[in-house]
Design a protein around this motif. Structure first.
Motif, mmCIF file in Angstrom:
data_model
loop_
_atom_site.group_PDB
_atom_site.id
_atom_site.type_symbol
_atom_site.label_atom_id
_atom_site.label_comp_id
_atom_site.label_asym_id
_atom_site.label_seq_id
_atom_site.Cartn_x
_atom_site.Cartn_y
_atom_site.Cartn_z
ATOM 1 N N ALA A 124 0.850 -1.190 0.000
ATOM 2 C CA ALA A 124 0.000 0.000 0.000
ATOM 3 C C ALA A 124 0.884 1.238 0.000
ATOM 4 O O ALA A 124 2.100 1.157 0.240
ATOM 5 C CB ALA A 124 -0.913 0.014 1.220
ATOM 6 N N GLN A 125 0.276 2.376 -0.258
ATOM 7 C CA GLN A 125 1.031 3.628 -0.241
ATOM 8 C C GLN A 125 1.091 4.254 1.148
ATOM 9 O O GLN A 125 1.848 5.218 1.362
ATOM 10 C CB GLN A 125 0.398 4.625 -1.226
ATOM 11 C CG GLN A 125 0.509 4.172 -2.680
ATOM 12 C CD GLN A 125 -0.243 5.079 -3.632
ATOM 13 O OE1 GLN A 125 -1.395 5.449 -3.377
ATOM 14 N NE2 GLN A 125 0.411 5.449 -4.729
ATOM 15 N N LYS A 126 0.328 3.720 2.094
ATOM 16 C CA LYS A 126 0.311 4.243 3.472
ATOM 17 C C LYS A 126 0.289 3.082 4.454
ATOM 18 O O LYS A 126 -0.230 1.996 4.164
ATOM 19 C CB LYS A 126 -0.936 5.087 3.724
ATOM 20 C CG LYS A 126 -1.074 6.342 2.886
ATOM 21 C CD LYS A 126 -0.350 7.512 3.523
ATOM 22 C CE LYS A 126 -0.675 8.794 2.737
ATOM 23 N NZ LYS A 126 0.008 9.955 3.333
ATOM 24 N N ALA A 127 0.851 3.333 5.641
ATOM 25 C CA ALA A 127 0.749 2.375 6.738
ATOM 26 C C ALA A 127 0.662 3.140 8.047
ATOM 27 O O ALA A 127 1.267 4.209 8.194
ATOM 28 C CB ALA A 127 1.948 1.445 6.756
ATOM 29 N N ARG A 128 -0.097 2.591 8.981
ATOM 30 C CA ARG A 128 -0.108 3.119 10.351
ATOM 31 C C ARG A 128 0.181 1.948 11.275
ATOM 32 O O ARG A 128 -0.560 0.952 11.276
ATOM 33 C CB ARG A 128 -1.441 3.768 10.694
ATOM 34 C CG ARG A 128 -1.439 4.424 12.088
ATOM 35 C CD ARG A 128 -2.752 5.120 12.397
ATOM 36 N NE ARG A 128 -2.952 6.246 11.493
ATOM 37 C CZ ARG A 128 -4.068 6.463 10.802
ATOM 38 N NH1 ARG A 128 -5.076 5.604 10.890
ATOM 39 N NH2 ARG A 128 -4.171 7.516 10.016
#
Length: 328
Positions: free
Chosen positions: A101-105
């Motif tokens: 993905a382009q984001k991670a938290r």
């Protein structure tokens, strides 16, 4: 804000993965948000997305057991906005959204600051496979093995762990014997530093409980009969590391190599390794891994190409490392 992600879903017993658009509010809890540059396809990712192993514990879930990128927001001490970080294992692609993905938290404790020697692309060319290879080398050293002790065998030599293990060990001065089912890859393995190449069929069938000593140690990612045969041929006070199960999760061997030759079998866990072990491994990779060799074993694909790579990997048709450019 939206971002692209390869989301795995399950219908009945069938797992499918599709690139979709997701919102930041779809991310899971964590005290650090990362803009991902790259992820990678490891053998465990292939098992997860194919359903061959029960890796993903809840659906839908973003796959990818690792990622590298830049911190966008942080409430975790020691991790600041702008830091370049890498994540390997923990709950990624199991119970927590992963790196495809382009984001991670994620939790800040899952992250390691990237050594200056590496770009984020380099970090995922290494990936969990390369980080596991370094943990294996550290275990050999911890067991007292030096280049003077003798040969080190690397099984599954064309894979990610095997390729990077060969590169590291040869740089450190060890004479490396590479075991592979693709002996036609002689030039590739030699370019990484393998001094000798053997056919994996010499190790993959049932063999004697103990036999003539051949190598001082080994890095095994295959398991089953291969690992049992490796142990049977390891020298007195040798060290063998185990980190994979490409042939199987069984170990049809004997206690004889342990009690007659005093050898050590060291398990390598990359998923839940403590922070200090991770930091040490990445620091050693920055010191001991030849980036020219790393580039030689690396190919780059987009998120949409990951499912096809998974299929080829399970058929033994992928060598080296596959980096995923999540922004391509």
């Amino acid at each position: 804000m939206t971002f692209k992600a390869l989301l795995a879903t399950k219908t009945g017993s069938k797992i499918s993965a599709e690139v979709i658009s997701m919102h930041e509010q779809d991310l899971m809890p964590g005290d650090v948000t990362v803009k991902i540059d790259y992820s990678t396809v490891n053998y465990k990712d292939a098992l997860a997305l194919s359903g061959y192993a029960d890796v993903i514990k809840q659906f839908p879930l973003i796959g990818g057991i690792d990622f590298a990128g830049t911190v966008e927001a942080s409430a975790y001490p020691g991790i600041a906005v702008g830091d370049r970080v890498v994540a390997n294992g923990w709950g990624l692609s199991q119970t927590h959204h992963g790196g495809f993905a382009q984001k991670a938290r994620v939790k800040g404790e899952w992250l390691v600051k990237l050594p200056d020697a590496f770009t984020t692309r380099d970090a995922m060319a290494i990936g969990t496979a390369g980080y596991t290879a370094m943990l294996s080398v550290l275990a050999l050293e911890h067991g007292g093995l030096t280049p003077a002790r003798g040969d080190i065998l690397v099984t599954g030599a064309n894979g990610g762990v095997g390729s990077i293990a060969i590169a590291i060990l040869s740089t450190l001065g060890y004479r490396v014997v590479a075991s592979t089912g693709r002996v036609a890859e002689h030039e590739y393995l030699s370019s990484l530093g393998a001094a000798q190449i053997i056919d994996r069929q010499t190790l993959s069938a049932q063999g004697p409980a103990i036999t003539a000593e051949k190598w001082a140690g080994a890095v095994d990612s295959v398991g089953s009969h291969t690992l049992a045969n490796v142990l049977a041929r390891t020298q007195y006070r040798g060290v063998v590391t185990t980190c994979g199960l490409a042939q199987g999760m069984d170990l049809p061997g004997s206690v004889l190599p342990f009690i007659l030759r005093n050898i050590t079998l060291a398990g390598i866990d990359s998923v839940n390794a403590p922070q200090e072990a991770r930091v040490q491994a990445w620091a050693r990779l920055a010191k001991d891994l030849d980036l020219h060799k790393l580039e030689r074993i690396t190919q780059v694909v987009s998120l949409s190409e990951v499912p096809a790579v998974v299929g080829r990997m399970l058929q033994g048709q992928v060598r080296g490392r596959v980096v995923v450019d999540v922004n391509a």
